[in-house]
Scaffold this active site. Structure first.
Site, PDB file in Angstrom:
ATOM      1  N   CYS A 162      15.425  -6.900   5.921  1.00 26.53           N
ATOM      2  CA  CYS A 162      14.576  -8.197   5.840  1.00 26.53           C
ATOM      3  C   CYS A 162      14.900  -8.701   4.394  1.00 26.53           C
ATOM      4  O   CYS A 162      14.851  -8.163   3.328  1.00 26.53           O
ATOM      5  CB  CYS A 162      13.131  -7.881   6.009  1.00 26.53           C
ATOM      6  SG  CYS A 162      12.030  -9.154   5.528  1.00 26.53           S
TER       7      CYS A 162
ATOM      8  N   CYS B  10      12.979  -3.794   4.155  1.00 30.40           N
ATOM      9  CA  CYS B  10      12.573  -4.784   3.199  1.00 30.40           C
ATOM     10  C   CYS B  10      13.543  -4.498   1.993  1.00 30.40           C
ATOM     11  O   CYS B  10      13.561  -3.393   1.345  1.00 30.40           O
ATOM     12  CB  CYS B  10      11.203  -4.488   2.495  1.00 30.40           C
ATOM     13  SG  CYS B  10      10.768  -5.276   1.295  1.00 30.40           S
TER      14      CYS B  10
ATOM     15  N   TYR C 182      12.267  -4.053  -6.515  1.00 34.57           N
ATOM     16  CA  TYR C 182      11.249  -3.820  -7.372  1.00 34.57           C
ATOM     17  C   TYR C 182      10.174  -2.903  -6.919  1.00 34.57           C
ATOM     18  O   TYR C 182       9.485  -2.178  -7.796  1.00 34.57           O
ATOM     19  CB  TYR C 182      10.697  -5.067  -7.292  1.00 34.57           C
ATOM     20  CG  TYR C 182       9.318  -5.405  -8.029  1.00 34.57           C
ATOM     21  CD1 TYR C 182       9.293  -5.025  -9.345  1.00 34.57           C
ATOM     22  CD2 TYR C 182       8.161  -5.817  -7.596  1.00 34.57           C
ATOM     23  CE1 TYR C 182       8.041  -5.063 -10.237  1.00 34.57           C
ATOM     24  CE2 TYR C 182       6.968  -5.765  -8.061  1.00 34.57           C
ATOM     25  CZ  TYR C 182       6.547  -5.495  -9.521  1.00 34.57           C
ATOM     26  OH  TYR C 182       5.838  -5.620 -10.233  1.00 34.57           O
TER      27      TYR C 182
ATOM     28  N   CYS D 128       6.135 -13.596   1.696  1.00 38.22           N
ATOM     29  CA  CYS D 128       6.008 -12.458   2.575  1.00 38.22           C
ATOM     30  C   CYS D 128       4.819 -12.135   3.449  1.00 38.22           C
ATOM     31  O   CYS D 128       3.712 -12.639   2.982  1.00 38.22           O
ATOM     32  CB  CYS D 128       6.285 -11.104   1.829  1.00 38.22           C
ATOM     33  SG  CYS D 128       6.513  -9.708   2.672  1.00 38.22           S
TER      34      CYS D 128
ATOM     35  N   ASN E  85       0.457   0.903   5.916  1.00 35.80           N
ATOM     36  CA  ASN E  85       1.090   0.389   5.100  1.00 35.80           C
ATOM     37  C   ASN E  85       1.908  -0.955   5.917  1.00 35.80           C
ATOM     38  O   ASN E  85       2.754  -0.540   6.556  1.00 35.80           O
ATOM     39  CB  ASN E  85       1.992   1.120   4.282  1.00 35.80           C
ATOM     40  CG  ASN E  85       2.917   0.561   3.211  1.00 35.80           C
ATOM     41  OD1 ASN E  85       3.992   1.019   2.755  1.00 35.80           O
ATOM     42  ND2 ASN E  85       2.587  -0.993   2.730  1.00 35.80           N
ATOM     43  N   GLY E  86       1.741  -1.919   5.271  1.00 36.99           N
ATOM     44  CA  GLY E  86       2.361  -3.149   6.295  1.00 36.99           C
ATOM     45  C   GLY E  86       1.308  -4.419   6.337  1.00 36.99           C
ATOM     46  O   GLY E  86       0.183  -4.350   5.975  1.00 36.99           O
TER      47      GLY E  86
ATOM     48  N   ASP F 139      15.249  -9.696 -15.760  1.00 36.11           N
ATOM     49  CA  ASP F 139      14.018  -9.415 -15.088  1.00 36.11           C
ATOM     50  C   ASP F 139      14.318  -9.139 -13.686  1.00 36.11           C
ATOM     51  O   ASP F 139      15.216  -9.654 -12.991  1.00 36.11           O
ATOM     52  CB  ASP F 139      13.217 -10.484 -15.279  1.00 36.11           C
ATOM     53  CG  ASP F 139      11.649  -9.986 -15.177  1.00 36.11           C
ATOM     54  OD1 ASP F 139      11.252  -8.926 -14.753  1.00 36.11           O
ATOM     55  OD2 ASP F 139      10.772 -11.055 -15.452  1.00 36.11           O
ATOM     56  N   ASP F 140      13.536  -8.523 -12.836  1.00 37.43           N
ATOM     57  CA  ASP F 140      13.555  -8.301 -11.499  1.00 37.43           C
ATOM     58  C   ASP F 140      13.423  -9.456 -10.628  1.00 37.43           C
ATOM     59  O   ASP F 140      14.183  -9.354  -9.656  1.00 37.43           O
ATOM     60  CB  ASP F 140      12.662  -7.000 -11.004  1.00 37.43           C
ATOM     61  CG  ASP F 140      11.363  -7.437 -11.365  1.00 37.43           C
ATOM     62  OD1 ASP F 140      10.457  -8.300 -10.612  1.00 37.43           O
ATOM     63  OD2 ASP F 140      10.697  -6.979 -12.040  1.00 37.43           O
TER      64      ASP F 140
ATOM     65  N   CYS G 205       0.835  -1.162   0.188  1.00 36.33           N
ATOM     66  CA  CYS G 205      -0.168   0.023   0.086  1.00 36.33           C
ATOM     67  C   CYS G 205       0.991   1.378   0.009  1.00 36.33           C
ATOM     68  O   CYS G 205       2.136   1.205   0.448  1.00 36.33           O
ATOM     69  CB  CYS G 205      -0.909   0.032   1.148  1.00 36.33           C
ATOM     70  SG  CYS G 205      -1.940  -1.353   1.445  1.00 36.33           S
TER      71      CYS G 205
ATOM     72  N   SER H 121      10.588  -2.827 -15.070  1.00 37.31           N
ATOM     73  CA  SER H 121      11.008  -3.059 -13.838  1.00 37.31           C
ATOM     74  C   SER H 121      12.506  -3.376 -14.102  1.00 37.31           C
ATOM     75  O   SER H 121      13.533  -3.198 -13.325  1.00 37.31           O
ATOM     76  CB  SER H 121      10.494  -3.605 -12.869  1.00 37.31           C
ATOM     77  OG  SER H 121      10.013  -4.787 -13.409  1.00 37.31           O
TER      78      SER H 121
HETATM   79  S1  SF4 Z   1       9.906 -11.125   2.899  1.00 33.55           S
HETATM   80 FE1  SF4 Z   1      10.651 -10.131   1.026  1.00 33.55          FE
HETATM   81  S2  SF4 Z   1       9.333  -8.517   0.316  1.00 33.55           S
HETATM   82 FE2  SF4 Z   1       8.682  -9.008   2.586  1.00 33.55          FE
HETATM   83  S3  SF4 Z   1       9.312  -7.533   3.846  1.00 33.55           S
HETATM   84 FE3  SF4 Z   1      10.969  -9.261   3.659  1.00 33.55          FE
HETATM   85  S4  SF4 Z   1      12.395  -8.632   2.060  1.00 33.55           S
HETATM   86 FE4  SF4 Z   1      10.454  -7.485   1.727  1.00 33.55          FE
END
Ligand code: SF4
Length: 485
Positions: A459, A256, A262, A402, A122-123, A365-366, A17, A303
């Site tokens: 992450c 993240c 991406y 994720c 967002n999250g 590609d990403d 989001c 992307s």
């Molecule tokens: S699991 Fe992957 S997409 Fe989700 S927050 Fe962690 S790095 Fe980002």
């Protein structure tokens, strides 16, 4: 109800989001609408804006579809007066996925004894089911299927004196990822979870202030980028300025890493680095790690473009736009017929035949998620007469879902969860397939020594299977974490 997600975009992880807020400018909601428009890549299903005006109080408008199709209408914008407003664009990562009901569209609003508050989140909250059960047992009546509504109910039950303190109280119970923009009658509030998984930035707009998921949305309203909100920080902004608080226990941040690959727009700045430049650096790393003799480097648009440029610069192999994207695809075919559906990716991407014929092509590609689109693109390239097709992927294999605000298919549907790299190469039917290594990705985002395995700097759970926050709700549903090594 919203129509189902676009049938040709099902092979990408979906951004979560976007949130945006403004205080201290006339007609703040117009700025918020523009900000949300710049954040549209983070969610296309629905959007909403709440504003506050001293005479009319809180006003809200929530709509399905693109920001440009709703929040450019004078009729709607006239209903959102005031110098304080927040907004949200949504792709459903919780609640009824792909079946958004208007009651799930944010911002959410709550009326408390000390006045109203609206929040945009967002999250993803990883203990939302447990919280919801507890809150319902204690008498809360939920209006939506969204995990974010838990925050409003926890705030309502807090015994703290004012809204920022109630929000702190509520968020201490919440596990997972949150970047929140909230407002009261006089305050704009921004909060990031202690790990800082999702982004949130602060900007200056005239005499006022803005909060945004990404810096690209500050640019569109002519706001100056001031700084990122720090992991675990809460900012409370009034006409007196910005107050910064750190209400949570401090932990090492885990932003993240996929935002760099991406999700974020290439014209945004993340962690002090240009997203575009980071993606180009990923392409360079990839060229060093997985060189191949070929005639052309082509991106899978859009992307894959900066990484393809980086690959080309590093390898010296010419860059070419071998695949052209139809920019106007969007949601044109909301209910495609079977015949149109069978055309699949050809509706969105077309091969530049004159360039490709007889050439050994490197496609950059990403990511590879299910692999369905990658297979179709390979077929299109071979149909156009390519001599060889080599895939180079700007992220490590996506083998884990994720749970922090990104929509991923179930683990079994992820190609990398069930196949080795060589099996994936054979499945896709390409001459070679290579992914950037996790260390290579860390180097490209500025960590010269690569990943610190004892305490990873980001992450990266969707690649490594190492989740920085236990996904409690999913474990309850039977999800199996990676066994400790
Ligand atoms: S699991 Fe992957 S997409 Fe989700 S927050 Fe962690 S790095 Fe980002």
């Amino acid at each position: 109800m919203m129509p189902p997600a676009h049938p040709f975009d099902d092979d990408k992880l979906k951004e979560e989001c976007g949130v945006f807020g403004v205080i201290g400018t006339q007609d703040a909601s117009n700025f918020v609408a523009l900000g949300l428009h710049a954040l549209q890549h983070r969610g296309q299903e629905a959007g909403g804006i709440v504003s506050y005006d001293a005479e009319l109080g809180f006003q809200s408008a929530r709509r399905f579809g693109y920001v440009r199709d709703n929040f450019t209408s004078q009729k709607i914008m006239e209903t959102l007066p005031g110098s304080l407003a927040i907004g949200h664009v949504r792709y459903s990562t919780s609640g009824n996925k792909g079946q958004t009901a208007i009651r799930d569209v944010q911002p959410f609003f709550g009326e408390f004894a000390m006045g109203g508050a609206a929040i945009a989140h967002n999250g993803n909250i990883t203990n939302a089911n447990a919280l919801r059960r507890e809150l319902i047992e204690r008498g809360s009546i939920f209006q939506s299927s969204s995990d974010s509504e838990c925050i409003i109910h926890l705030m309502a039950r807090s015994l703290q004196r004012n809204i920022p303190e109630r929000m702190e109280d509520a968020l201490r119970r919440v596990e997972g990822a949150f970047s929140i923009v909230a407002m009261t009658r006089t305050k704009l509030i921004g909060v990031r979870d202690p790990l800082g998984v999702r982004p949130l930035v602060l900007g200056r707009v005239g005499d006022g202030w803005a909060l945004s998921s990404e810096t690209c949305a500050l640019d569109i309203i002519g706001a100056e980028f001031v700084r990122e909100i720090e992991p675990g920080e809460m900012v409370v902004i009034t006409d007196k300025g910005v107050e910064s608080l750190f209400p949570f226990r401090r932990v090492a941040p885990r932003f993240c890493i996929f935002e760099h690959v991406y999700f974020s727009r290439p014209d945004s700045i993340l962690g002090g680095r240009s997203v575009y430049e980071t993606r180009e650096a990923i392409g360079r790393e990839l060229a060093k790690e997985a060189p191949v003799d070929a005639d052309l480097v082509c991106p899978v648009p859009d992307s894959g473009t900066p990484a393809a440029i980086g690959f080309s610069l590093q390898s010296g192999i010419p860059y070419a736009m071998g695949i052209i994207r139809n920019q106007y695809m969007g949601r044109t075919f909301i209910e495609p017929t079977e015949q149109i559906r069978n055309m699949g990716v050809r509706l969105k991407l077309n091969v530049n035949r004159a360039l490709i014929r007889g050439k050994r092509v490197i496609l950059v590609d990403d990511s590879v998620v299910r692999g369905t689109t990658s297979r179709k693109i390979k077929e299109m390239i071979l149909d156009a007469g390519a001599a060889e097709v080599h895939f180079r992927i700007a992220s490590p294999p996506t083998a884990w879902p994720c749970f922090y605000g990104v929509d991923t298919p179930q683990r079994e549907k992820l190609l990398a969860a069930t196949m080795s790299e060589d099996e994936m190469r054979a499945h896709l039917g390409v001459d070679s397939l290579k992914f950037i290594s996790l260390d290579g990705l860390y180097r490209a985002v500025g960590e010269a020594k690569g990943r610190n395995n004892a305490c990873p700097q980001y992450c990266d759970a969707c690649f490594s299977g190492e989740y920085p926050v236990k996904p409690s709700d999913m474990l309850e549903k039977g999800f199996e974490m990676k066994a400790a090594e």
